[in-house]
Design a protein around this motif. Structure first.
Motif, PDB file in Angstrom:
ATOM      1  N   GLU A  47      30.590  20.826  22.524  1.00 39.22           N
ATOM      2  CA  GLU A  47      30.750  20.512  23.943  1.00 39.22           C
ATOM      3  C   GLU A  47      30.017  21.537  24.814  1.00 39.22           C
ATOM      4  OE1 GLU A  47      34.287  20.563  27.295  1.00 39.22           O
ATOM      5  OE2 GLU A  47      34.831  20.635  25.185  1.00 39.22           O
ATOM      6  N   ALA A  48      30.199  22.824  24.513  1.00 43.94           N
ATOM      7  CA  ALA A  48      29.572  23.881  25.317  1.00 43.94           C
ATOM      8  C   ALA A  48      28.052  23.820  25.222  1.00 43.94           C
ATOM      9  CB  ALA A  48      30.080  25.251  24.854  1.00 43.94           C
ATOM     10  N   TRP A  49      27.522  23.621  24.004  1.00 44.80           N
ATOM     11  CA  TRP A  49      26.071  23.549  23.842  1.00 44.80           C
ATOM     12  C   TRP A  49      25.494  22.363  24.613  1.00 44.80           C
ATOM     13  CZ3 TRP A  49      22.762  19.949  21.504  1.00 44.80           C
ATOM     14  CH2 TRP A  49      21.433  20.362  21.432  1.00 44.80           C
ATOM     15  N   MET A  50      26.149  21.212  24.506  1.00 49.04           N
ATOM     16  CA  MET A  50      25.656  20.026  25.211  1.00 49.04           C
ATOM     17  C   MET A  50      25.716  20.234  26.726  1.00 49.04           C
ATOM     18  SD  MET A  50      27.004  16.884  22.856  1.00 49.04           S
ATOM     19  CE  MET A  50      26.002  15.668  23.729  1.00 49.04           C
ATOM     20  N   GLU A  51      26.792  20.831  27.208  1.00 40.82           N
ATOM     21  CA  GLU A  51      26.935  21.096  28.640  1.00 40.82           C
ATOM     22  C   GLU A  51      25.884  22.117  29.104  1.00 40.82           C
ATOM     23  OE1 GLU A  51      28.257  20.530  32.356  1.00 40.82           O
ATOM     24  OE2 GLU A  51      29.152  19.477  30.655  1.00 40.82           O
ATOM     25  N   ASP A  52      25.715  23.190  28.348  1.00 47.24           N
ATOM     26  CA  ASP A  52      24.785  24.258  28.727  1.00 47.24           C
ATOM     27  C   ASP A  52      23.321  23.828  28.676  1.00 47.24           C
ATOM     28  OD1 ASP A  52      26.982  25.891  29.055  1.00 47.24           O
ATOM     29  OD2 ASP A  52      26.669  27.014  27.194  1.00 47.24           O
ATOM     30  N   THR A  53      23.008  22.844  27.867  1.00 42.20           N
ATOM     31  CA  THR A  53      21.601  22.466  27.673  1.00 42.20           C
ATOM     32  C   THR A  53      21.269  21.069  28.173  1.00 42.20           C
ATOM     33  OG1 THR A  53      22.012  21.654  25.419  1.00 42.20           O
ATOM     34  CG2 THR A  53      21.405  23.978  25.647  1.00 42.20           C
ATOM     35  N   LYS A  54      22.173  20.425  28.877  1.00 41.93           N
ATOM     36  CA  LYS A  54      21.969  19.024  29.253  1.00 41.93           C
ATOM     37  C   LYS A  54      20.734  18.805  30.121  1.00 41.93           C
ATOM     38  CE  LYS A  54      25.281  19.067  33.051  1.00 41.93           C
ATOM     39  NZ  LYS A  54      26.567  18.580  33.476  1.00 41.93           N
ATOM     40  N   ASP A  55      20.318  19.803  30.869  1.00 40.58           N
ATOM     41  CA  ASP A  55      19.149  19.653  31.738  1.00 40.58           C
ATOM     42  C   ASP A  55      17.883  20.291  31.159  1.00 40.58           C
ATOM     43  OD1 ASP A  55      20.691  18.323  33.662  1.00 40.58           O
ATOM     44  OD2 ASP A  55      21.360  20.242  34.508  1.00 40.58           O
ATOM     45  N   ARG A  56      17.915  20.678  29.902  1.00 37.88           N
ATOM     46  CA  ARG A  56      16.768  21.351  29.291  1.00 37.88           C
ATOM     47  C   ARG A  56      15.920  20.430  28.417  1.00 37.88           C
ATOM     48  NH1 ARG A  56      19.508  27.059  27.552  1.00 37.88           N
ATOM     49  NH2 ARG A  56      20.185  27.637  29.645  1.00 37.88           N
ATOM     50  N   VAL A  61      17.546  10.885  26.232  1.00 34.52           N
ATOM     51  CA  VAL A  61      18.504  10.041  26.956  1.00 34.52           C
ATOM     52  C   VAL A  61      19.116   9.023  25.991  1.00 34.52           C
ATOM     53  CG1 VAL A  61      18.754   8.332  28.792  1.00 34.52           C
ATOM     54  CG2 VAL A  61      17.324  10.353  29.144  1.00 34.52           C
ATOM     55  N   GLN A  62      18.286   8.455  25.137  1.00 31.28           N
ATOM     56  CA  GLN A  62      18.742   7.510  24.115  1.00 31.28           C
ATOM     57  C   GLN A  62      18.752   8.261  22.778  1.00 31.28           C
ATOM     58  OE1 GLN A  62      20.479   5.126  24.269  1.00 31.28           O
ATOM     59  NE2 GLN A  62      19.459   3.207  24.035  1.00 31.28           N
TER      60      GLN A  62
END
Length: 79
Positions: A47-56, A61-62
């Motif tokens: 969860e933390a990795w996905m949240e921290d890197t979602k805009d990188r 997207v798919q």
């Protein structure tokens, strides 16, 4: 071939199944190399990795099979 390299070679459902198997065996054989030994910490790290890197742009997207493997791999190492 290390786990990260195997993660990057996942291109199908069968590859992902095999990667999960290898990941599980790695936990059993090398627990000292894992940051997150409990399921709670493993999922929290994903969860933390996905949240921290979602805009990188690390994940498309798919999602692809390879992306799912990457998410699981990050659960091993991300703090």
């Amino acid at each position: 071939m290390n786990l990260f390299e195997k993660c990057n070679k996942v291109d199908s459902k069968d590859d992902l199944i095999q990667f999960i198997k290898v990941l599980r065996h790695d936990l059993q054989d090398n627990p000292d190399e894992w940051e997150n030994l409990s399921l709670d910490h493993f999922l929290e790290s994903i969860e933390a990795w996905m949240e921290d890197t979602k805009d990188r742009g690390y994940l498309p997207v798919q999602p692809e099979w390879k992306s799912l493997a990457a998410i699981l791999y990050m659960g091993k190492i991300y703090e």
